[in-house]
Each structure stands twice: as C-alpha cells, then as structure tokens.
Design an enzyme around this catalytic site. Structure first.
Site, mmCIF file in Angstrom:
data_model
loop_
_atom_site.group_PDB
_atom_site.id
_atom_site.type_symbol
_atom_site.label_atom_id
_atom_site.label_comp_id
_atom_site.label_asym_id
_atom_site.label_seq_id
_atom_site.Cartn_x
_atom_site.Cartn_y
_atom_site.Cartn_z
ATOM 1 C CD GLU A 1 0.237 -4.226 8.870
ATOM 2 O OE1 GLU A 1 0.683 -2.871 9.040
ATOM 3 O OE2 GLU A 1 -0.706 -4.495 9.282
ATOM 4 C CG HIS B 1 -2.613 -1.868 17.107
ATOM 5 N ND1 HIS B 1 -2.697 -2.709 16.181
ATOM 6 C CD2 HIS B 1 -3.161 -1.751 18.104
ATOM 7 C CE1 HIS B 1 -3.690 -3.518 16.799
ATOM 8 N NE2 HIS B 1 -4.212 -3.172 18.031
ATOM 9 C CG HIS C 1 -1.900 -8.026 9.057
ATOM 10 N ND1 HIS C 1 -1.391 -7.620 10.227
ATOM 11 C CD2 HIS C 1 -1.881 -9.370 9.087
ATOM 12 C CE1 HIS C 1 -0.928 -8.658 10.760
ATOM 13 N NE2 HIS C 1 -0.965 -9.655 10.167
#
Length: 250
Positions: A74, A201, A44
């Site tokens: 991401e 997450h 990310h």
C-alpha cells in the site's frame, strides 16, 4: 470463493522502531500469520519510515513468494522520493507485489482516513495505474462508500478497497444498520463496473462478520491494527485463526 485475509504488519514495525534493533521481528510475525493460514501479508511503507521500511518491503516480498501467497503493498503513488524512501512505484518495481493498493494519505497523516476523489484524481491516477499493471501488479484504489467507483474502473483499476473507518465508528455507536447500505451499494456498483472489492480499516472481530454479511462480493480484507492488538492477548496464531473463521462465514 470466500473472502481472503491479508494481515497488515505495520504495527509490528512500529513497535520495533520505537526501541530500535530488530525486535519484534516483522519476518517472524509474518511467518506466524502465514503458518496460521493467513492468505497474504500487507504493509504500507510511508516516506517517513515510521513503521514498515524499504528493507522490510523487500524481505516480505521474498517471504511471501516462498510461501506462495500474495503480498499487498500500500502507498501514496504521488509521494515524492527522498532519503530512505525511493517512492511507491519504485518500491513496486523492486518488490513486484501481487497487489498494489493506492491510498491518498499525506506525509504527516497518522493513518489513512479517506479514499480518492475519483472525479478530481482519475486523470492523474490513470498513467500510474497503467505503470503498475505493466509490472504485473493487480491495482486496487482506496475508495469511500458512496464515491464514483465506476471512474476507478474506467482508468484501469482492478479493484477498489472500501475504506471502512466510518462503518467501524457506526458499529461502535450501535448504528451499523445505517452505514452498511452505503457500502453495499458501492460494492455493487464496483462489481457492475467490472472490478472486485476489498475492504479495510478499523475492522475487527466484533464488526467484521456483520460487514461481510451485508456487503456483497468482498474478495479480501486487510486487517492490521485490531488484529495485532488482539494478538497481544491471544497470540498471533489464535487471532489469525479467529479471523479466518469469520471470513469463511463460520
């Protein structure tokens, strides 16, 4: 098909960047994870380049192609390009990830901590989803449990990634049973709308199995922080193998 594991390597880049230079080497870490059987790699890259950077993205894109596995990129599609950051959609044009996961994180945000508000954001997201799909990317949108995921399907998303931070907090507090039905309901709504479901997450070895047992249809989990932390003690190959056993239901 059993759930697949994509390893997020942002924390390897954070450690490297804290000292400068090349160590630890994010490509070597990716090879160790893939050699251990991980199904894919995630990063990310944020505009401030505090962990994965532009060059990491391109190098990992090539490595995952060589291994024949998926690269999941991401990012916030609304973040503006600036010095050192060409913008998320441009990165996707350069790297051609198998999956683009869109996340509504602000520039100064420590980590992703909420999904899109699809009622508010759907109109703005729709042309971006179309651009990414035209590149050949599967598109996943970060979503909270209980959100209007059918709207994500209506704008062309292939998947939603359920933000599992609140579940992890509930699990740690002994309240997982109260949180899981909300995730299961949202997952069923996503599948009914024609999408697949990812999750990520704060998932770890302790809480992942219960989540997968309770939430139907999860195709992929993206795990970074906990996996890298656990690997400090057990090693990357051993830790990846342990996660693979969990996602396979063993």
């Amino acid at each position: 098909m059993s759930c697949r594991l994509s390893v997020n390597l942002n924390k390897i880049a954070v450690l490297r960047n804290s000292r400068g230079g090349r160590e630890p080497d994010i490509l070597q870490a990716a090879r160790a994870c893939l050699d251990a059987g991980a199904h894919g790699i995630t990063v990310h890259p944020r505009p401030d380049a505090r962990h994965a950077r532009h060059d990491d993205v391109l190098a990992l894109a090539g490595l995952t192609r060589d291994y024949g596995v998926e690269f999941n990129l991401e990012g916030n599609p609304f973040a503006q390009a600036r010095d050192g950051y060409v913008g998320f959609l441009r990165l996707c044009e350069l790297a051609h990830p198998a999956q683009a996961t869109l996340v509504p994180d602000d520039d100064a945000q420590l980590t992703s901590d909420h999904g899109f508000d699809f009622t508010r954001d759907a109109a703005a997201l729709q042309p971006l989803v179309a651009r990414l799909k035209a590149l050949g990317c599967r598109v996943s949108l970060f979503a909270d449990a209980g959100s209007e995921v059918a709207r994500a399907a209506a704008i062309g998303a292939d998947r939603v990634e359920l933000y599992t931070g609140p579940y992890a907090e509930a699990f740690a507090a002994g309240n997982a049973a109260a949180a899981l039905p909300h995730y299961a309901r949202t997952a069923r709504q996503a599948v009914a709308a024609g999408m697949a479901v990812n999750a990520g997450h704060d998932l770890d070895q302790a809480n992942l199995g219960a989540f997968l047992a309770a939430v139907p249809g999860v195709q992929e989990v993206s795990i970074g922080h906990a996996l890298i932390a656990e690997a400090l003690y057990a090693g990357l190959a051993t830790t990846v193998s342990r996660y693979l056993a969990i996602v396979a239901g063993r």
